[in-house]
Write a protein that holds these residues in place. Structure first.
Motif, PDB file in Angstrom:
ATOM      1  N   ALA A 190       0.810  -1.215   0.000  1.00 23.58           N
ATOM      2  CA  ALA A 190       0.000   0.000   0.000  1.00 23.58           C
ATOM      3  C   ALA A 190       0.852   1.277   0.000  1.00 23.58           C
ATOM      4  N   ILE A 191       1.883   1.325   0.853  1.00 24.19           N
ATOM      5  CA  ILE A 191       2.636   2.582   0.996  1.00 24.19           C
ATOM      6  C   ILE A 191       4.130   2.415   0.755  1.00 24.19           C
ATOM      7  N   SER A 192       4.545   1.208   0.361  1.00 27.57           N
ATOM      8  CA  SER A 192       5.934   0.958  -0.021  1.00 27.57           C
ATOM      9  C   SER A 192       6.904   1.364   1.100  1.00 27.57           C
ATOM     10  N   TRP A 193       7.963   2.080   0.760  1.00 25.15           N
ATOM     11  CA  TRP A 193       9.022   2.392   1.721  1.00 25.15           C
ATOM     12  C   TRP A 193       8.573   3.312   2.848  1.00 25.15           C
ATOM     13  N   TRP A 194       7.465   4.000   2.706  1.00 27.87           N
ATOM     14  CA  TRP A 194       6.965   4.851   3.792  1.00 27.87           C
ATOM     15  C   TRP A 194       6.661   4.031   5.051  1.00 27.87           C
ATOM     16  N   TYR A 195       6.346   2.770   4.860  1.00 27.24           N
ATOM     17  CA  TYR A 195       6.051   1.900   6.006  1.00 27.24           C
ATOM     18  C   TYR A 195       7.288   1.729   6.896  1.00 27.24           C
ATOM     19  N   TYR A 196       8.474   1.844   6.314  1.00 26.66           N
ATOM     20  CA  TYR A 196       9.702   1.716   7.096  1.00 26.66           C
ATOM     21  C   TYR A 196       9.802   2.790   8.180  1.00 26.66           C
ATOM     22  N   ILE A 197       9.230   3.954   7.921  1.00 29.29           N
ATOM     23  CA  ILE A 197       9.291   5.062   8.879  1.00 29.29           C
ATOM     24  C   ILE A 197       8.568   4.703  10.178  1.00 29.29           C
ATOM     25  N   VAL A 198       7.517   3.886  10.068  1.00 31.93           N
ATOM     26  CA  VAL A 198       6.808   3.424  11.271  1.00 31.93           C
ATOM     27  C   VAL A 198       7.761   2.662  12.183  1.00 31.93           C
ATOM     28  N   TYR A 199       8.566   1.796  11.584  1.00 29.37           N
ATOM     29  CA  TYR A 199       9.525   1.023  12.373  1.00 29.37           C
ATOM     30  C   TYR A 199      10.627   1.910  12.949  1.00 29.37           C
ATOM     31  N   CYS A 200      11.011   2.947  12.232  1.00 31.40           N
ATOM     32  CA  CYS A 200      12.014   3.885  12.770  1.00 31.40           C
ATOM     33  C   CYS A 200      11.501   4.519  14.064  1.00 31.40           C
ATOM     34  N   GLY A 201      10.240   4.941  14.051  1.00 32.21           N
ATOM     35  CA  GLY A 201       9.648   5.535  15.249  1.00 32.21           C
ATOM     36  C   GLY A 201       9.569   4.542  16.387  1.00 32.21           C
ATOM     37  N   PHE A 202       9.200   3.296  16.070  1.00 30.89           N
ATOM     38  CA  PHE A 202       9.082   2.295  17.127  1.00 30.89           C
ATOM     39  C   PHE A 202      10.446   1.936  17.711  1.00 30.89           C
ATOM     40  N   LEU A 203      11.474   1.963  16.885  1.00 32.40           N
ATOM     41  CA  LEU A 203      12.828   1.687  17.385  1.00 32.40           C
ATOM     42  C   LEU A 203      13.297   2.760  18.364  1.00 32.40           C
ATOM     43  N   VAL A 204      12.860   3.994  18.173  1.00 29.81           N
ATOM     44  CA  VAL A 204      13.171   5.061  19.134  1.00 29.81           C
ATOM     45  C   VAL A 204      12.531   4.735  20.487  1.00 29.81           C
TER      46      VAL A 204
END
Length: 563
Positions: free
Chosen positions: A446-460
């Motif tokens: 659905a959102i391709s690489w933008w979904y990776y940003i969700v994981y960046c936030g969760f890793l913080v």
């Protein structure tokens, strides 16, 4: 014998074997025995990876009518469903019948499932076989790490338990190469898929044959009132086969008894609710649930289950190239995880968690940037940089979460709720894996690489949690570690209780007369420790015995200290 640095206190370090562990017959035999529970993780890795490997074999496809869509999904998830079905009952079997009996029953069920799968001629039979394998595996997965952590020699506990989860990759690697070899040699024959299936039986068959040669957990034996048997186990495998009055044996037995007695005072009976009934248990479960979620929601789920989509996202479409990257990543993960397991007692748990989460955050952010550059600007250099970043990400992941997820969970749980707490951790992992399998492919599409940003936030968020809540457990016995969350007095009482028992054992073994008054004084040592004057007097008395020529310990008797 030289003091340990904490004057007047005996600690477990004072009684350990010095020299190489393989020169101590008891420890050598024990570590050979512990290969049996370690095989459960190998079997898990093999079973979990097998269906993926079988799907590339033409004969397997034709034997089951080229399964697709919902049918293939049920085949893939059948083992997961069997594991989930057995999971709530596994701690009861481990606690009531013992760790060895639970492992035996689980291995027996797995062998039955492997036999059904090897003989399968239809999809329903294959699904039933996969379900049976998962059911048996659930009992083995609960009992094996419990036996490891409760039976291992004190200085080997952290390493061996950390190796348990790391051994998953051995099974995964075996699965890949067995499928490849069977295809190369059996070609279009049905044995190209039946042989890899039969290989699944190797680990459970070995466990069936060898488990009764493995000693039972001394903690479980004490909890059932079988203290004499527990002492014999510790004397044979921890104290170089010496008698049950060995200082290391008396130290460990005193701590085990005292810890189980304290737990019984808190919880007369245990259930899953006991995991949340006390402040100490709630602190433990907060950490356990968190690291279980972190182990699957740190971005690793993208590669673990959808590496094909991830690699296509950076322009890698060649099947052979993708296979080489995937196979190399499995071997790399195994090497790093085993290396981290060997460092656990040197570096400590908390530093490894902090380094792991910090490294994952940095590398995953870089991974996100390279993927974005390729997708938005068609930057070929960015695509090439993504591959080493994936390996670097897993380097940091494997420093903590592969080796310590099981080890850290088990060592902070008290004995009476250890099996149930471990079952809850596994249930949490299953829930997060199910989320990954459902949400990740949909979100990537659905959102391709933008979904990776969700994981960046969760890793913080993960890094912040680790910094605030993870407690260091290095250098403590299993009982001392488990009591860390119950206030400052309990770990001190456990150290004092073990030290007093070992001190009296050493004196009695040397023919030193111990008066009834002194026995009563020493039995009250934890209580007296709360008075500074009496504490000083108690330490000075113990120091005199410690520095005298009459004092002995298992470290003196056996050229002690294993490393």
């Amino acid at each position: 014998m030289a003091p340990t640095g904490n004057e007047g206190h005996w600690s477990v370090v004072d009684f350990l074997h010095r020299g190489y562990w393989w020169q101590n017959r008891g420890i050598l035999l024990l570590n050979i025995c512990l290969l049996t529970p370690l095989m459960t993780s190998v079997a898990n890795g093999l079973d979990s990876s097998l269906v993926n490997g079988l799907q590339i074999l033409p004969e397997w496809q034709s034997s089951f009518g080229f399964p697709k869509g919902r049918t293939l999904g049920v085949i893939n998830s059948a083992q997961f469903l069997g594991n989930l079905t057995g999971l709530p009952f596994t701690p009861y079997l481990s606690d009531i019948l013992g760790r060895r009996a639970a492992l035996f029953i689980g291995s027996l069920i797995m062998c039955l499932g492997v036999g059904l799968q090897a003989a399968a001629w239809s999809v329903p039979m294959l699904i039933g076989a996969r379900f049976t394998i998962g059911l048996g595996l659930s009992f083995c997965q609960n009992a094996s790490p419990l036996l490891l952590i409760e039976l291992a020699y004190p200085t080997h506990r952290g390493k061996l338990t950390s190796m348990f989860n790391s051994c998953w990759y051995i099974g995964s690697i075996i699965s890949a190469w067995v499928c490849y070899g069977a295809y190369r040699h059996a070609g279009e024959s049905e044995w190209s898929w039946r042989v890899p299936t039969l290989v699944q039986a190797i680990c459970p068959v070995i466990q069936l044959v060898s488990i009764w040669f493995v000693p039972e957990s001394p903690r479980w034996l004490v909890s059932k009132g079988l203290e004499s048997k527990a002492s014999k186990v510790l004397a044979k495998y921890h104290a170089h086969g010496s008698d049950e009055r060995d200082p290391l044996v008396t130290f460990e037995m005193a701590q085990i008894r005292h810890a189980i007695r304290m737990e019984e005072d808190i919880n007369k009976s245990t259930s899953y609710l006991s995991l949340f009934s006390t402040p100490g248990n709630r602190k433990r479960m907060r950490i356990i649930l968190a690291i279980a979620v972190f182990s699957q929601w740190s971005g690793n789920g993208l590669v673990s289950y959808y590496i094909d989509i991830v690699l296509k996202g950076v322009g890698i479409t060649d099947t052979e190239t993708k296979s080489i990257i995937n196979g190399s990543l499995q071997v790399f993960n195994f090497v790093i995880a085993m290396g981290a397991a060997s460092l656990i007692d040197f570096a400590g748990r908390r530093p490894l968690f902090i380094i792991s989460n910090s490294g994952m955050l940095i590398t995953f952010c870089a991974w996100t940037i390279t993927t974005a550059l390729y997708n938005t600007m068609d930057n070929a250099a960015a695509a090439k940089a993504t591959i080493p970043l994936i390996f670097l990400f897993y380097f940091f992941y494997d420093l903590a979460y592969t080796p310590m997820l099981v080890a850290y969970t088990l060592e902070i749980l008290p004995f009476r709720v250890r099996a149930k707490g471990f079952a809850i951790m596994n249930l949490t992992i299953m829930a997060t894996v199910a989320f990954n399998q459902f949400i990740n492919p949909w979100a990537l599409e659905a959102i391709s690489w933008w979904y990776y940003i969700v994981y960046c936030g969760f890793l913080v968020f993960e890094l912040g949690f680790i910094l605030v809540f993870i407690v260091e457990t290095k250098g403590r016995t299993l009982e001392e570690t488990a009591s860390l969350f119950d206030g400052d007095e309990q770990p001190a009482d456990l150290v004092s209780m073990g030290g007093v028992a070992a001190d009296m054992s050493m004196r009695l073994s040397q023919g030193v007369i111990v008066t009834q008054t002194e026995i009563q004084y020493r039995e009250r040592a934890p209580e007296l420790g709360r008075s500074e004057d009496k504490l000083y007097e108690h330490y000075e008395m113990k120091k005199r015995y410690r520095d005298s020529d009459m004092t002995t310990s298992s470290s003196d008797l056996h050229n002690s200290r294993a490393f």
